[in-house]
Structure formats: structure tokens, C-alpha cells
Scaffold this motif. Structure first.
Motif, PDB file in Angstrom:
ATOM      1  N   PRO A  58      83.426  -4.424  13.305  1.00  0.00           N
ATOM      2  CA  PRO A  58      84.046  -3.277  12.650  1.00  0.00           C
ATOM      3  C   PRO A  58      83.046  -2.129  12.539  1.00  0.00           C
ATOM      4  CG  PRO A  58      83.319  -4.835  10.997  1.00  0.00           C
ATOM      5  CD  PRO A  58      82.983  -5.446  12.325  1.00  0.00           C
ATOM      6  N   PHE A  59      83.548  -0.925  12.407  1.00  0.00           N
ATOM      7  CA  PHE A  59      82.664   0.228  12.247  1.00  0.00           C
ATOM      8  C   PHE A  59      83.346   1.245  11.340  1.00  0.00           C
ATOM      9  CE2 PHE A  59      85.486   1.444  15.679  1.00  0.00           C
ATOM     10  CZ  PHE A  59      85.730   2.796  15.462  1.00  0.00           C
ATOM     11  N   ALA A  60      82.539   2.095  10.749  1.00  0.00           N
ATOM     12  CA  ALA A  60      83.058   3.194   9.952  1.00  0.00           C
ATOM     13  C   ALA A  60      83.056   4.458  10.801  1.00  0.00           C
ATOM     14  CB  ALA A  60      82.199   3.413   8.701  1.00  0.00           C
ATOM     15  N   PRO A  61      84.131   5.238  10.795  1.00  0.00           N
ATOM     16  CA  PRO A  61      84.073   6.541  11.463  1.00  0.00           C
ATOM     17  C   PRO A  61      83.182   7.487  10.656  1.00  0.00           C
ATOM     18  CG  PRO A  61      86.143   6.296  10.293  1.00  0.00           C
ATOM     19  CD  PRO A  61      85.424   4.978  10.173  1.00  0.00           C
ATOM     20  N   GLY A  62      83.064   8.701  11.132  1.00  0.00           N
ATOM     21  CA  GLY A  62      82.272   9.698  10.422  1.00  0.00           C
ATOM     22  C   GLY A  62      80.937   9.938  11.077  1.00  0.00           C
ATOM     23  N   SER A  63      80.747  11.139  11.620  1.00  0.00           N
ATOM     24  CA  SER A  63      79.545  11.443  12.393  1.00  0.00           C
ATOM     25  C   SER A  63      78.507  12.234  11.613  1.00  0.00           C
ATOM     26  CB  SER A  63      79.940  12.235  13.653  1.00  0.00           C
ATOM     27  OG  SER A  63      78.807  12.743  14.313  1.00  0.00           O
ATOM     28  N   LEU A  86      70.050  15.645   7.307  1.00  0.00           N
ATOM     29  CA  LEU A  86      71.332  15.743   8.005  1.00  0.00           C
ATOM     30  C   LEU A  86      71.208  14.976   9.303  1.00  0.00           C
ATOM     31  CD1 LEU A  86      74.158  17.095   8.616  1.00  0.00           C
ATOM     32  CD2 LEU A  86      72.851  18.962   9.649  1.00  0.00           C
ATOM     33  N   GLY A  87      72.232  14.195   9.630  1.00  0.00           N
ATOM     34  CA  GLY A  87      72.234  13.475  10.895  1.00  0.00           C
ATOM     35  C   GLY A  87      73.596  13.530  11.563  1.00  0.00           C
ATOM     36  N   VAL A  88      73.618  13.756  12.872  1.00  0.00           N
ATOM     37  CA  VAL A  88      74.840  13.653  13.669  1.00  0.00           C
ATOM     38  C   VAL A  88      74.755  12.313  14.391  1.00  0.00           C
ATOM     39  CG1 VAL A  88      76.258  14.700  15.469  1.00  0.00           C
ATOM     40  CG2 VAL A  88      74.939  16.155  13.914  1.00  0.00           C
ATOM     41  N   LEU A  89      75.460  11.322  13.859  1.00  0.00           N
ATOM     42  CA  LEU A  89      75.220   9.935  14.228  1.00  0.00           C
ATOM     43  C   LEU A  89      76.258   9.348  15.180  1.00  0.00           C
ATOM     44  CD1 LEU A  89      74.276   8.613  10.660  1.00  0.00           C
ATOM     45  CD2 LEU A  89      72.806   9.720  12.357  1.00  0.00           C
ATOM     46  N   VAL A  99      72.359   3.695   8.297  1.00  0.00           N
ATOM     47  CA  VAL A  99      71.056   3.631   8.964  1.00  0.00           C
ATOM     48  C   VAL A  99      71.020   4.683  10.061  1.00  0.00           C
ATOM     49  CG1 VAL A  99      69.557   2.239  10.443  1.00  0.00           C
ATOM     50  CG2 VAL A  99      70.649   1.200   8.470  1.00  0.00           C
ATOM     51  N   ALA A 100      69.891   5.395  10.158  1.00  0.00           N
ATOM     52  CA  ALA A 100      69.754   6.425  11.191  1.00  0.00           C
ATOM     53  C   ALA A 100      68.359   6.365  11.786  1.00  0.00           C
ATOM     54  CB  ALA A 100      70.004   7.802  10.592  1.00  0.00           C
ATOM     55  N   ASN A 101      68.256   6.649  13.066  1.00  0.00           N
ATOM     56  CA  ASN A 101      66.952   6.806  13.697  1.00  0.00           C
ATOM     57  C   ASN A 101      66.294   8.079  13.175  1.00  0.00           C
ATOM     58  OD1 ASN A 101      67.245   4.509  15.364  1.00  0.00           O
ATOM     59  ND2 ASN A 101      68.409   5.707  16.864  1.00  0.00           N
ATOM     60  N   GLU A 102      65.027   7.988  12.835  1.00  0.00           N
ATOM     61  CA  GLU A 102      64.335   9.150  12.275  1.00  0.00           C
ATOM     62  C   GLU A 102      64.415  10.356  13.205  1.00  0.00           C
ATOM     63  OE1 GLU A 102      59.966  10.433  10.481  1.00  0.00           O
ATOM     64  OE2 GLU A 102      60.097   9.031  12.157  1.00  0.00           O
ATOM     65  N   GLU A 103      64.313  10.115  14.513  1.00  0.00           N
ATOM     66  CA  GLU A 103      64.288  11.227  15.464  1.00  0.00           C
ATOM     67  C   GLU A 103      65.603  11.993  15.507  1.00  0.00           C
ATOM     68  OE1 GLU A 103      65.511   8.647  19.459  1.00  0.00           O
ATOM     69  OE2 GLU A 103      63.425   9.263  19.134  1.00  0.00           O
ATOM     70  N   SER A 104      66.683  11.397  14.998  1.00  0.00           N
ATOM     71  CA  SER A 104      67.987  12.073  15.025  1.00  0.00           C
ATOM     72  C   SER A 104      68.253  12.903  13.775  1.00  0.00           C
ATOM     73  CB  SER A 104      69.109  11.044  15.190  1.00  0.00           C
ATOM     74  OG  SER A 104      69.248  10.252  14.018  1.00  0.00           O
ATOM     75  N   LEU A 105      67.316  12.883  12.811  1.00  0.00           N
ATOM     76  CA  LEU A 105      67.555  13.535  11.529  1.00  0.00           C
ATOM     77  C   LEU A 105      66.941  14.927  11.475  1.00  0.00           C
ATOM     78  CD1 LEU A 105      66.870  10.571   9.096  1.00  0.00           C
ATOM     79  CD2 LEU A 105      69.089  11.430   9.866  1.00  0.00           C
ATOM     80  N   ILE A 106      67.625  15.792  10.742  1.00  0.00           N
ATOM     81  CA  ILE A 106      67.154  17.148  10.490  1.00  0.00           C
ATOM     82  C   ILE A 106      66.871  17.263   9.001  1.00  0.00           C
ATOM     83  CG2 ILE A 106      67.778  19.597  10.573  1.00  0.00           C
ATOM     84  CD1 ILE A 106      69.978  18.340  12.718  1.00  0.00           C
ATOM     85  N   HIS A 107      65.691  17.724   8.645  1.00  0.00           N
ATOM     86  CA  HIS A 107      65.357  17.905   7.240  1.00  0.00           C
ATOM     87  C   HIS A 107      65.997  19.191   6.733  1.00  0.00           C
ATOM     88  CE1 HIS A 107      62.476  14.797   8.261  1.00  0.00           C
ATOM     89  NE2 HIS A 107      62.227  14.634   6.973  1.00  0.00           N
TER      90      HIS A 107
END
Length: 327
Positions: A58-63, A86-89, A99-107
Motif C-alpha cells: 500500500p502507499f499514500a498519495p501526496g507529492s 519542502l520535498g517533491v516526493l 521518509v525523504a532523501n536529503e538530496e530531494s529536500l529544499i530548506h
């Protein structure tokens, strides 16, 4: 923790709110407490198995997730607990944590709240990538935006105006067009009661538009393509109409125009450095007050399915956001 899960492909009514095991970061990852998650048209597709990406069940939507970092994994270098990010996941955002990869995040700057951050991410990043990098829109060129009052459409109107173009907004009601005018549209077309072909010829003096921004598809795509200028660029953003048009390729030959695909998610994966550069420019414009996402409604997590239903029914102007209950 709670998450709104897709456990089988289907409409939003099939989503279920459940308690799941709390997430933990791996190497190079962080855990983000979700404060707000923007709702986008791809959310309607991904839960029905119709999107380019198909997550494991299962997965949750929402990017588009904005929140506070609560845990960091090994190898994380520039992010610490307590940072606002902020992350576009792609998916996973309809949950209390992600959970997000650090490289995908914007401070995030301190001046930007979580709701606004989550609302601007995908629509503005998509539209800026489309107009700047794919169409190479120039000042004084003419930009036609179809579906102009939706999330990406309204972002394209606002950015096109900011980039110096003459913006023609096309939408299905006068109410929607009034919002487009507020966001910088120079000319308005109500294609529910006006002939799009005739109006475009009148507004451009028969020369056609330089750039078409089309997130809708359906019957208006070919009309817009036929009314591009010589050397024009037709941007394929998506198909919220539900119909993928079959375009006669001889039109590209006769018009000397380009049909250009815009897949922001793939671009972000393939060129993260360029993506971050675009985000930094957008954040600067937000901080300067030059762009401001229209947020027409917010929903708590347990009503996330209703938010997706509204997007699917094309009942939304601008953006809607799923927020933490205490906001």
C-alpha cells in the motif's frame, strides 16, 4: 502514525485512513513530520494506476510535502532535526510522517509558511520548467494557457506574466477567468461559450500564439496547435480532460512548430541540480512577493480523499492542501 492509504487501485473513495508503523530514516534520509501536503492532479491518476509511476501497495498519495525534520539518518550532511523543509516526493505525503532523501529536500526560508510551500511546489516548478527550459519563453511573446484556473494553469499564467509574455488565459467559466485576470492574464477566453479558434485569430491578428501551455488535452488541443505561430511551441503538460488527443503530425510540419513534452518528475530525477536552481528562483520570487499561490481550500488528513475528488472533478481554482489537524 496515521496515513491515508491506497491499498487497491480505484477512485478516491477506496482510500483508507490507518495506523501504520512509524517510519525510520535510512542512510542519507530524514524523517519529516508533515505539516502540509499539496494536492495535485497526478494524485488522481496514481491511485487509479494511470500515472507514469506505480508505487508498491500500500502507499499514500501526496507529492508536495512541507514540514519539520524529526530524525536524520547516517550520512545526512546539511539537514538537522528541527529544519523546515519542502520535498517533491512523488507519493507518501498523505501521512503524519514521511521518509525523504536529503538530496530531494529544499530548506524553507523562515518567511514561508508550510501551507504556501506545499501549494507552490509542483505547479510552479512544472510551469517554470515548461516555460523557461522547454519553451524558452521570451518577453513580448504570446502565451496561451488552457485550463488556466487550475493549479498548474494559474501558475503558468502568473509566471508567464512575470517573464514578460502577453498571456491569453482560456477556461470554462467567467469566475475562473476573473481569477486568471487577477494573476496577470492580458486576454481571456471562455471556451464554454466562445469559439476558441475565432477568438485566437482575433486576439493575435491571425498570426497565432508563440507558446501553448496545455494541461488539459481533449478537443481544444488540436485547435490550439492549429493556431500557433510559425516556429511556435506546444507544451504537453497533461490530460485533465481525460482524453489524450490524436494530433495530425502534418500540423507540426505546416506550422514549423514544435510539440514538446513536459514531464517534471522525470526531469527532477535526471537533473536535480538544475531542478534546485529553478526552486531557488521560485523561492526568491515568493519571498519578494512576485508570485503567490492561490489556495482555495484546506482539508485535514482524514478528508484527503475528498480533496482528491475535487481535483478529479475539476472543481478547484488554484490549489487545495491537506494540512495537519492542529494547523
Amino acid at each position: 502514525m496515521k496515513a491515508l492509504l491506497c491499498k487497491e487501485f480505484g477512485p478516491a473513495e477506496k482510500l483508507v485512513l490507518e495506523d501504520i508503523v512509524p517510519v525510520e530514516p535510512g542512510e542519507g534520509q530524514v524523517v519529516v513530520e508533515v505539516k502540509a501536503c499539496g494536492v495535485n492532479f497526478p494524485d488522481t491518476l496514481i491511485i487509479e494506476g494511470k500515472y507514469q509511476f506505480k508505487p508498491d501497495m500500500p502507499f499514500a498519495p501526496g507529492s508536495d510535502v512541507a514540514g519539520i525534520v524529526t530524525k536524520v539518518g547516517e550520512g545526512v550532511k546539511r539537514t538537522k532535526v528541527g529544519d523546515h523543509v519542502l520535498g517533491v516526493l512523488g507519493w507518501g505525503g498523505f501521512a503524519e510522517e514521511v521518509v525523504a532523501n536529503e538530496e530531494s529536500l529544499i530548506h524553507l526560508p523562515s518567511s514561508l509558511n508550510f501551507v504556501t510551500a506545499s501549494a507552490f511546489a509542483m505547479p510552479y516548478a512544472t510551469s517554470y520548467y515548461a516555460l523557461k527550459d522547454r519553451a524558452r519563453l521570451q518577453p513580448r511573446e504570446t502565451l496561451l494557457v488552457l485550463g488556466a484556473a487550475g493549479g498548474v494553469g494559474l501558475a503558468a499564467v502568473e509566471l508567464g506574466h512575470l517573464m514578460g509574455a502577453k498571456v491569453i488565459a482560456a477556461a470554462s467559466s467567467d469566475e475562473k477567468l476573473a481569477v486568471c485576470h487577477q494573476y496577470g492574464a492580458d486576454e481571456l477566453i471562455n471556451y464554454s461559450r466562445e469559439d476558441l479558434k475565432v477568438r485566437l485569430k482575433t486576439l493575435t491578428g491571425g498570426n497565432g500564439v508563440d507558446v501553448v501551455y496545455d494541461p488539459v488535452g481533449g478537443p481544444y488541443s488540436e485547435i490550439a496547435l492549429r493556431n500557433t505561430a510559425w516556429g511556435g511551441r506546444f507544451l504537453v503538460i497533461g490530460f485533465s480532460n481525460g482524453e489524450i488527443p490524436r494530433i495530425p503530425l502534418n500540423l507540426a510540419l505546416l506550422k514549423g512548430c514544435s510539440i514538446i513534452g513536459v514531464f517534471f518528475g522525470s526531469f527532477a530525477q535526471r537533473d536535480p541540480k538544475h531542478t534546485m536552481q529553478n526552486f531557488r528562483q521560485l523561492l526568491m520570487w515568493i519571498d519578494e512577493g512576485k508570485i503567490k499561490p492561490l489556495i482555495s481550500a484546506t482539508f485535514p488528513l482524514e478528508q484527503g480523499a475528498e480533496a482528491i475528488k475535487r481535483i478529479a472533478a475539476r472543481q478547484v481554482m488554484g490549489k487545495i492542501v491537506v494540512v495537519a489537524d492542529h494547523l
